[in-house]
Design an enzyme around this catalytic site. Structure first.
Site, PDB file in Angstrom:
ATOM      1  N   HIS A  13      90.122  36.078 -15.980  1.00  0.00           N
ATOM      2  CA  HIS A  13      90.663  34.921 -15.266  1.00  0.00           C
ATOM      3  C   HIS A  13      90.183  33.632 -15.917  1.00  0.00           C
ATOM      4  O   HIS A  13      89.346  33.634 -16.809  1.00  0.00           O
ATOM      5  CB  HIS A  13      90.239  34.953 -13.788  1.00  0.00           C
ATOM      6  CG  HIS A  13      88.775  34.784 -13.555  1.00  0.00           C
ATOM      7  ND1 HIS A  13      88.211  34.776 -12.305  1.00  0.00           N
ATOM      8  CD2 HIS A  13      87.714  34.600 -14.397  1.00  0.00           C
ATOM      9  CE1 HIS A  13      86.904  34.605 -12.377  1.00  0.00           C
ATOM     10  NE2 HIS A  13      86.578  34.500 -13.634  1.00  0.00           N
ATOM     11  N   CYS A  23      84.020  28.297 -17.812  1.00  0.00           N
ATOM     12  CA  CYS A  23      84.817  29.001 -16.801  1.00  0.00           C
ATOM     13  C   CYS A  23      86.154  28.321 -16.539  1.00  0.00           C
ATOM     14  O   CYS A  23      87.150  28.990 -16.252  1.00  0.00           O
ATOM     15  CB  CYS A  23      84.035  29.114 -15.492  1.00  0.00           C
ATOM     16  SG  CYS A  23      82.573  30.162 -15.613  1.00  0.00           S
ATOM     17  N   HIS A  28      88.046  34.472 -19.516  1.00  0.00           N
ATOM     18  CA  HIS A  28      86.849  35.298 -19.616  1.00  0.00           C
ATOM     19  C   HIS A  28      86.952  36.404 -18.578  1.00  0.00           C
ATOM     20  O   HIS A  28      87.799  36.369 -17.692  1.00  0.00           O
ATOM     21  CB  HIS A  28      85.585  34.460 -19.404  1.00  0.00           C
ATOM     22  CG  HIS A  28      85.527  33.778 -18.069  1.00  0.00           C
ATOM     23  ND1 HIS A  28      86.260  32.652 -17.761  1.00  0.00           N
ATOM     24  CD2 HIS A  28      84.821  34.084 -16.943  1.00  0.00           C
ATOM     25  CE1 HIS A  28      86.023  32.284 -16.523  1.00  0.00           C
ATOM     26  NE2 HIS A  28      85.150  33.141 -15.989  1.00  0.00           N
ATOM     27  N   HIS A  30      84.953  39.683 -16.101  1.00  0.00           N
ATOM     28  CA  HIS A  30      83.776  40.129 -15.357  1.00  0.00           C
ATOM     29  C   HIS A  30      83.931  41.606 -15.009  1.00  0.00           C
ATOM     30  O   HIS A  30      85.046  42.121 -14.874  1.00  0.00           O
ATOM     31  CB  HIS A  30      83.605  39.345 -14.061  1.00  0.00           C
ATOM     32  CG  HIS A  30      83.363  37.887 -14.249  1.00  0.00           C
ATOM     33  ND1 HIS A  30      82.139  37.375 -14.615  1.00  0.00           N
ATOM     34  CD2 HIS A  30      84.195  36.823 -14.126  1.00  0.00           C
ATOM     35  CE1 HIS A  30      82.214  36.051 -14.703  1.00  0.00           C
ATOM     36  NE2 HIS A  30      83.457  35.696 -14.408  1.00  0.00           N
ATOM     37  N   HIS A  68      91.540  45.856 -15.342  1.00  0.00           N
ATOM     38  CA  HIS A  68      92.185  45.540 -16.621  1.00  0.00           C
ATOM     39  C   HIS A  68      93.440  44.695 -16.416  1.00  0.00           C
ATOM     40  O   HIS A  68      94.465  44.879 -17.077  1.00  0.00           O
ATOM     41  CB  HIS A  68      92.521  46.823 -17.408  1.00  0.00           C
ATOM     42  CG  HIS A  68      91.317  47.438 -18.035  1.00  0.00           C
ATOM     43  ND1 HIS A  68      90.359  48.097 -17.301  1.00  0.00           N
ATOM     44  CD2 HIS A  68      90.900  47.476 -19.331  1.00  0.00           C
ATOM     45  CE1 HIS A  68      89.402  48.531 -18.106  1.00  0.00           C
ATOM     46  NE2 HIS A  68      89.695  48.162 -19.347  1.00  0.00           N
ATOM     47  N   GLU A 136      80.677  39.107  -8.663  1.00  0.00           N
ATOM     48  CA  GLU A 136      81.242  38.681  -9.938  1.00  0.00           C
ATOM     49  C   GLU A 136      80.289  39.003 -11.086  1.00  0.00           C
ATOM     50  O   GLU A 136      80.714  39.320 -12.192  1.00  0.00           O
ATOM     51  CB  GLU A 136      81.542  37.183  -9.909  1.00  0.00           C
ATOM     52  CG  GLU A 136      82.322  36.693 -11.105  1.00  0.00           C
ATOM     53  CD  GLU A 136      82.779  35.265 -10.930  1.00  0.00           C
ATOM     54  OE1 GLU A 136      83.935  35.058 -10.531  1.00  0.00           O
ATOM     55  OE2 GLU A 136      81.959  34.354 -11.193  1.00  0.00           O
TER      56      GLU A 136
END
Length: 206
Positions: A13, A23, A28, A30, A68, A136
């Protein structure tokens, strides 16, 4: 009594408008962990709040759709959204930003709807969603309670505003699951032949 079921998925995201440069400007990912906590004041015929095996059905399918996948706020730049849809078969458009806080709220809204739309069949009583925790990172998580999930100050989340790509839906056990949920069609839990007869429930009026 509370029970907790843990789910895991990998997701990418951009979190627009946040304080961290990395961010808000860069895609990136998680390794998320999502805890679903259910509560009840009675137990079913198996002496459980809710069989963990039942949570491996529709609830797991919904959470696994995020694995994914790339998630984006549906207000983001049109070029970015088009790019995400072009280069990822698995994407989810959200009416709120894909932060940990909003993930926890979004999962609460969807899972709450699933539970309310499920016909119980093994003596479950008053099973409700207590909270959802979205981890997260190893050190940071957000926990959503009912008042948070439906708090307009945090942004309203309507089921019809959460859009799953065709590939995400195709991998569900029932690809029409979300459409059925939106129409209010009940999900039926399996009926179990009892091997041991439970004690009768006490009359609370006595």
């Amino acid at each position: 009594m509370l029970i907790r079921k843990l789910f895991k998925f990998e997701n990418a995201h951009i979190v627009r408008n946040c304080s961290s440069d990395r961010c808000r400007h860069s895609i990136h990912g998680h390794s998320y962990k999502v805890e679903v906590l259910l509560e009840a004041q009675a137990l079913d015929h198996g002496q459980m709040v809710y069989d963990f095996g039942l949570m491996k059905g529709t609830i797991r399918d919904v959470i696994d759709a995020f694995d994914h996948a790339i998630c984006f706020w549906d207000r983001d730049e049109a070029d970015y959204i088009a790019w995400a849809k072009r280069y990822s078969q698995r994407w989810i458009a959200m009416p709120v930003s894909p932060s940990a806080e909003q993930f926890s709220r979004l999962f609460f809204v969807i899972i709450d709807a699933i539970l309310k739309n499920t016909a119980m069949a093994n003596g479950e009583q008053d099973v409700v969603l207590h909270s959802v925790i979205a981890h997260e990172t190893e050190t940071g998580y957000a926990q959503c309670f009912r008042t948070d999930a439906y708090n307009p100050r945090m942004g309203l989340i309507a089921l019809e505003q959460v859009i799953f790509s065709e590939q995400c839906k195709a991998e569900w056990k029932d690809p029409a699951m979300l459409d059925k949920l939106l129409r209010g069609e009940p999900f039926q839990n399996p009926t179990i032949a009892l091997q041991v007869q439970p004690d009768p429930q006490p009359d609370l009026n006595d």
